[in-house]
Scaffold this motif. Structure first.
Motif, PDB file in Angstrom:
ATOM      1  N   ARG A 109      43.065  29.788  40.416  1.00 12.38           N
ATOM      2  CA  ARG A 109      42.044  30.417  39.587  1.00 12.38           C
ATOM      3  C   ARG A 109      42.352  31.898  39.412  1.00 12.38           C
ATOM      4  O   ARG A 109      42.763  32.574  40.364  1.00 12.38           O
ATOM      5  CB  ARG A 109      40.642  30.287  40.224  1.00 12.38           C
ATOM      6  N   PRO A 110      42.177  32.445  38.213  1.00 11.35           N
ATOM      7  CA  PRO A 110      42.388  33.875  38.002  1.00 11.35           C
ATOM      8  C   PRO A 110      41.333  34.690  38.741  1.00 11.35           C
ATOM      9  O   PRO A 110      40.159  34.309  38.768  1.00 11.35           O
ATOM     10  CB  PRO A 110      42.266  34.044  36.485  1.00 11.35           C
ATOM     11  N   PHE A 111      41.740  35.792  39.333  1.00 16.29           N
ATOM     12  CA  PHE A 111      40.782  36.617  40.064  1.00 16.29           C
ATOM     13  C   PHE A 111      41.085  38.083  39.861  1.00 16.29           C
ATOM     14  O   PHE A 111      42.203  38.488  39.513  1.00 16.29           O
ATOM     15  CB  PHE A 111      40.795  36.275  41.560  1.00 16.29           C
ATOM     16  N   LEU A 112      40.064  38.883  40.069  1.00 11.09           N
ATOM     17  CA  LEU A 112      40.159  40.333  40.011  1.00 11.09           C
ATOM     18  C   LEU A 112      39.408  40.909  41.198  1.00 11.09           C
ATOM     19  O   LEU A 112      38.378  40.382  41.611  1.00 11.09           O
ATOM     20  CB  LEU A 112      39.503  40.881  38.737  1.00 11.09           C
ATOM     21  N   PHE A 113      39.918  41.988  41.735  1.00 11.99           N
ATOM     22  CA  PHE A 113      39.167  42.752  42.715  1.00 11.99           C
ATOM     23  C   PHE A 113      38.311  43.784  41.987  1.00 11.99           C
ATOM     24  O   PHE A 113      38.723  44.340  40.963  1.00 11.99           O
ATOM     25  CB  PHE A 113      40.109  43.469  43.690  1.00 11.99           C
ATOM     26  N   THR A 114      37.137  44.036  42.522  1.00 14.64           N
ATOM     27  CA  THR A 114      36.263  45.082  42.004  1.00 14.64           C
ATOM     28  C   THR A 114      35.902  46.005  43.147  1.00 14.64           C
ATOM     29  O   THR A 114      35.192  45.598  44.079  1.00 14.64           O
ATOM     30  CB  THR A 114      34.979  44.488  41.396  1.00 14.64           C
ATOM     31  N   LEU A 115      36.405  47.219  43.116  1.00 15.90           N
ATOM     32  CA  LEU A 115      36.067  48.181  44.160  1.00 15.90           C
ATOM     33  C   LEU A 115      34.698  48.774  43.862  1.00 15.90           C
ATOM     34  O   LEU A 115      34.478  49.359  42.797  1.00 15.90           O
ATOM     35  CB  LEU A 115      37.118  49.280  44.248  1.00 15.90           C
ATOM     36  N   ALA A 145      42.313  52.360  49.059  1.00 11.51           N
ATOM     37  CA  ALA A 145      41.869  50.970  48.939  1.00 11.51           C
ATOM     38  C   ALA A 145      42.419  50.333  47.671  1.00 11.51           C
ATOM     39  O   ALA A 145      42.864  49.176  47.672  1.00 11.51           O
ATOM     40  CB  ALA A 145      40.341  50.914  48.946  1.00 11.51           C
ATOM     41  N   ALA A 146      42.400  51.090  46.568  1.00 12.71           N
ATOM     42  CA  ALA A 146      42.927  50.564  45.314  1.00 12.71           C
ATOM     43  C   ALA A 146      44.413  50.258  45.430  1.00 12.71           C
ATOM     44  O   ALA A 146      44.898  49.242  44.922  1.00 12.71           O
ATOM     45  CB  ALA A 146      42.674  51.574  44.194  1.00 12.71           C
ATOM     46  N   GLN A 147      45.137  51.115  46.109  1.00  8.10           N
ATOM     47  CA  GLN A 147      46.573  50.882  46.287  1.00  8.10           C
ATOM     48  C   GLN A 147      46.815  49.619  47.107  1.00  8.10           C
ATOM     49  O   GLN A 147      47.713  48.824  46.791  1.00  8.10           O
ATOM     50  CB  GLN A 147      47.204  52.086  46.963  1.00  8.10           C
ATOM     51  N   ALA A 148      46.014  49.420  48.156  1.00 12.05           N
ATOM     52  CA  ALA A 148      46.181  48.230  48.997  1.00 12.05           C
ATOM     53  C   ALA A 148      45.886  46.952  48.218  1.00 12.05           C
ATOM     54  O   ALA A 148      46.641  45.971  48.284  1.00 12.05           O
ATOM     55  CB  ALA A 148      45.282  48.333  50.217  1.00 12.05           C
ATOM     56  N   LEU A 149      44.801  46.952  47.445  1.00 16.00           N
ATOM     57  CA  LEU A 149      44.429  45.749  46.707  1.00 16.00           C
ATOM     58  C   LEU A 149      45.371  45.482  45.545  1.00 16.00           C
ATOM     59  O   LEU A 149      45.593  44.326  45.171  1.00 16.00           O
ATOM     60  CB  LEU A 149      42.994  45.872  46.194  1.00 16.00           C
ATOM     61  N   MET A 192      48.420  45.537  45.486  1.00  8.91           N
ATOM     62  CA  MET A 192      49.569  44.771  45.948  1.00  8.91           C
ATOM     63  C   MET A 192      49.269  43.271  45.966  1.00  8.91           C
ATOM     64  O   MET A 192      50.180  42.459  46.052  1.00  8.91           O
ATOM     65  CB  MET A 192      49.979  45.231  47.344  1.00  8.91           C
ATOM     66  N   LEU A 193      47.985  42.924  45.854  1.00  9.53           N
ATOM     67  CA  LEU A 193      47.571  41.527  45.950  1.00  9.53           C
ATOM     68  C   LEU A 193      47.098  40.956  44.618  1.00  9.53           C
ATOM     69  O   LEU A 193      47.098  39.742  44.426  1.00  9.53           O
ATOM     70  CB  LEU A 193      46.442  41.391  46.983  1.00  9.53           C
ATOM     71  N   GLY A 194      46.677  41.804  43.737  1.00 11.35           N
ATOM     72  CA  GLY A 194      46.166  41.343  42.452  1.00 11.35           C
ATOM     73  C   GLY A 194      45.701  42.515  41.620  1.00 11.35           C
ATOM     74  O   GLY A 194      45.859  43.671  41.998  1.00 11.35           O
ATOM     75  N   MET A 195      45.103  42.228  40.487  1.00  9.76           N
ATOM     76  CA  MET A 195      44.652  43.265  39.578  1.00  9.76           C
ATOM     77  C   MET A 195      43.279  43.776  39.993  1.00  9.76           C
ATOM     78  O   MET A 195      42.428  43.012  40.469  1.00  9.76           O
ATOM     79  CB  MET A 195      44.588  42.721  38.152  1.00  9.76           C
ATOM     80  N   ILE A 196      43.040  45.065  39.791  1.00 10.66           N
ATOM     81  CA  ILE A 196      41.753  45.676  40.099  1.00 10.66           C
ATOM     82  C   ILE A 196      41.031  45.970  38.798  1.00 10.66           C
ATOM     83  O   ILE A 196      41.593  46.569  37.881  1.00 10.66           O
ATOM     84  CB  ILE A 196      41.933  46.976  40.909  1.00 10.66           C
ATOM     85  N   ALA A 197      39.782  45.540  38.726  1.00  7.16           N
ATOM     86  CA  ALA A 197      38.980  45.806  37.540  1.00  7.16           C
ATOM     87  C   ALA A 197      38.747  47.305  37.386  1.00  7.16           C
ATOM     88  O   ALA A 197      38.662  48.040  38.365  1.00  7.16           O
ATOM     89  CB  ALA A 197      37.646  45.070  37.633  1.00  7.16           C
ATOM     90  N   SER A 253      34.566  44.506  46.703  1.00  8.63           N
ATOM     91  CA  SER A 253      34.877  45.025  48.034  1.00  8.63           C
ATOM     92  C   SER A 253      34.530  46.502  48.084  1.00  8.63           C
ATOM     93  O   SER A 253      34.773  47.237  47.122  1.00  8.63           O
ATOM     94  CB  SER A 253      36.359  44.836  48.362  1.00  8.63           C
ATOM     95  N   ARG A 254      33.972  46.932  49.193  1.00 13.82           N
ATOM     96  CA  ARG A 254      33.835  48.358  49.434  1.00 13.82           C
ATOM     97  C   ARG A 254      35.179  48.889  49.928  1.00 13.82           C
ATOM     98  O   ARG A 254      35.994  48.131  50.480  1.00 13.82           O
ATOM     99  CB  ARG A 254      32.745  48.622  50.477  1.00 13.82           C
ATOM    100  N   PRO A 255      35.440  50.174  49.779  1.00 11.32           N
ATOM    101  CA  PRO A 255      36.737  50.727  50.179  1.00 11.32           C
ATOM    102  C   PRO A 255      36.801  51.041  51.669  1.00 11.32           C
ATOM    103  O   PRO A 255      37.035  52.178  52.076  1.00 11.32           O
ATOM    104  CB  PRO A 255      36.836  52.000  49.322  1.00 11.32           C
TER     105      PRO A 255
END
Length: 223
Positions: free
Chosen positions: A132-138, A153-157, A159-164, A110-112
Motif C-alpha cells: 500500500r502507498p504510504f506517506l509520513f506526516t510530521l 526527524a524529516a531526514q530520518a523518515l 530514508m524510509l519513504g516520502m514525507i508529506a 509522527s511527532r519529531p
C-alpha cells in the motif's frame, strides 16, 4: 473517489486532530467528504457531534462492521462522495489493516521525537507487506526557525519513504479548533495553522494524482 487512512500504532501523534482538519480543508476546497471513525474511542465521532455543520459527513463503524469497509466505500462512491477519510485506532489490529488495504493512501503521522519515529516502524512495514502507498506526516513540530528536531526527524523518515509537505507545526489553534468541533481552517481561517492545513491538502491531492515528483508514489523498505 479517493480514500485516505490515518494510521499509527502509537497514541499522541495527533492523528485524529489532523484527520478532522484535513477533512474540513478538503471540503472547503470543493471535495464531497465522508469521514469514517474506526477507533473505539470515538474521538472523531464526538468531534462531529459537537459540530453545527453537516459537512463533512461523519459516521462511526463498530469493530464488528469494519470487515464491511470495502462495500461501504463502494456505497459512498455511489452516493457522490469524492473523498473518504478513515481514522483508525492507534494500535496494530485487524481493523487497521483492513483500512490500510482499502485506502488509496496511508498517512502515518509522527511527532519529531525518537520514540515516535521508532513507533512508525510497525506501521510502515505493514504498509509495505500489503503493498500500500504510504506517506509520513510530521506533526507537532517546534515552530521555532531552524529548530534541528524537525529537520533531523524529516531526514530520518525520508530514508524510509516520502514525507508529506508541509511539516505541521505545533500550534494551539489545532487543539482549540478540535475542542470546538471545528477544523482549524474554520476556527482561525487566516492563521498559520490553517495555511499549513490547506497546503497539506493541496499537496496530498497532487500526490494522489501522481503530480508530485513526476510520478505516482513508490515505496520500499530501506536498510
Amino acid at each position: 473517489m479517493k480514500t485516505i487512512a490515518f494510521v499509527t500504532q502509537k497514541g499522541g501523534a495527533g492523528k485524529t486532530t489532523l484527520a478532522a482538519s484535513l477533512a474540513v480543508a478538503a471540503q472547503e476546497a470543493g471535495e464531497t467528504v465522508a469521514v469514517l471513525d474506526l477507533d473505539p474511542q470515538q474521538s472523531l465521532t464526538n468531534w462531529g457531534n459537537d459540530r453545527e455543520s453537516d459537512a463533512p459527513a461523519i459516521d462511526y463503524l463498530e469493530p464488528g462492521s469494519i470487515s464491511q469497509l470495502p462495500s461501504i466505500l463502494t456505497a459512498l462512491k455511489g452516493r457522490g462522495y469524492t473523498l473518504v477519510i478513515l481514522d483508525t485506532a492507534g494500535i496494530d489490529s485487524t481493523g487497521t489493516h483492513i483500512a490500510m488495504q482499502a485506502a488509496d493512501m496511508c498517512l502515518i503521522p509522527s511527532r519529531p521525537t525518537r520514540m515516535d519515529l521508532r513507533a512508525t516502524r510497525a506501521t510502515y512495514e505493514a504498509a509495505i507487506r500489503m503493498d500500500r502507498p504510504f506517506l509520513f506526516t510530521l506533526n507537532q513540530c517546534p515552530p521555532q526557525p531552524n529548530n534541528p528536531r524537525a529537520s533531523e526527524a524529516a531526514q530520518a523518515l525520508s530514508m524510509l519513504g516520502m514525507i508529506a509537505e508541509p511539516l505541521i507545526m505545533q500550534r494551539a489553534d489545532h487543539q482549540d479548533a478540535f475542542a470546538s468541533g471545528l477544523g482549524v481552517t474554520e476556527y482561525a481561517s487566516d492563521g498559520k495553522a490553517s495555511e499549513e492545513m490547506r497546503n497539506l491538502w493541496t499537496w496530498l491531492q497532487k500526490t494522489m494524482k501522481g503530480k508530485n515528483h513526476g510520478e505516482a508514489i513508490k515505496t520500499k523498505l530501506v536498510g
